[in-house]
Write an enzyme that holds these catalytic residues in place. Sequence first.
Site, PDB file in Angstrom:
ATOM      1  N   ARG A   1       0.841  -1.202   0.000  1.00  0.00           N
ATOM      2  CA  ARG A   1       0.000   0.000   0.000  1.00  0.00           C
ATOM      3  C   ARG A   1       0.871   1.245   0.000  1.00  0.00           C
ATOM      4  O   ARG A   1       0.632   2.190  -0.744  1.00  0.00           O
ATOM      5  CB  ARG A   1      -0.924  -0.008   1.229  1.00  0.00           C
ATOM      6  CG  ARG A   1      -1.772   1.258   1.364  1.00  0.00           C
ATOM      7  CD  ARG A   1      -1.179   2.146   2.460  1.00  0.00           C
ATOM      8  NE  ARG A   1      -1.952   3.360   2.589  1.00  0.00           N
ATOM      9  CZ  ARG A   1      -1.449   4.577   2.460  1.00  0.00           C
ATOM     10  NH1 ARG A   1      -0.185   4.764   2.201  1.00  0.00           N
ATOM     11  NH2 ARG A   1      -2.209   5.626   2.595  1.00  0.00           N
TER      12      ARG A   1
ATOM     13  N   HIS B   1       2.770   6.066  -2.210  1.00  0.00           N
ATOM     14  CA  HIS B   1       3.825   7.068  -2.056  1.00  0.00           C
ATOM     15  C   HIS B   1       4.921   7.005  -3.115  1.00  0.00           C
ATOM     16  O   HIS B   1       5.604   7.989  -3.354  1.00  0.00           O
ATOM     17  CB  HIS B   1       4.457   6.958  -0.668  1.00  0.00           C
ATOM     18  CG  HIS B   1       3.484   7.185   0.431  1.00  0.00           C
ATOM     19  ND1 HIS B   1       2.867   8.403   0.655  1.00  0.00           N
ATOM     20  CD2 HIS B   1       2.987   6.347   1.370  1.00  0.00           C
ATOM     21  CE1 HIS B   1       2.048   8.307   1.680  1.00  0.00           C
ATOM     22  NE2 HIS B   1       2.096   7.070   2.136  1.00  0.00           N
TER      23      HIS B   1
END
Length: 122
Positions: free
Chosen positions: A81, A86
């Site tokens: 994730r 990011h």
Amino acid sequence: MTADRSRLIDYIQQMEEAAQQATDFIVGLDKTTFLADTKSQMAVSMALVIMGEGVARILKLNPHIADDHPEIPWMTIKGMRNLVAHDYFELEFEVVWKTVNEDLPQLLAQLRALRHIHAQGE
């Protein structure tokens, strides 16, 4: 059923649904097609983000669940994730393809079993 147990089951179910969606998004695709299909890549990536968010919420609600259920790769899911959210431009879609095809079917079975265990009152 307590409110915390109910939320835990909801989070597990959300993870399960996202994992199922990720696998559904690639039905009928081969690896080459997936690697050329930005729409499918983004759809699967979002499902991975949802799964990782579920892990974060589950661990916050029940920090010992990872110790109680080590068969589920909690930190790997959360790490995926983080990578998608990011470092998206560093994401290797060959790894995503492998994850969806090889890891998610087993994870789906584990999440279903976990949801059932907790619904029964573990």
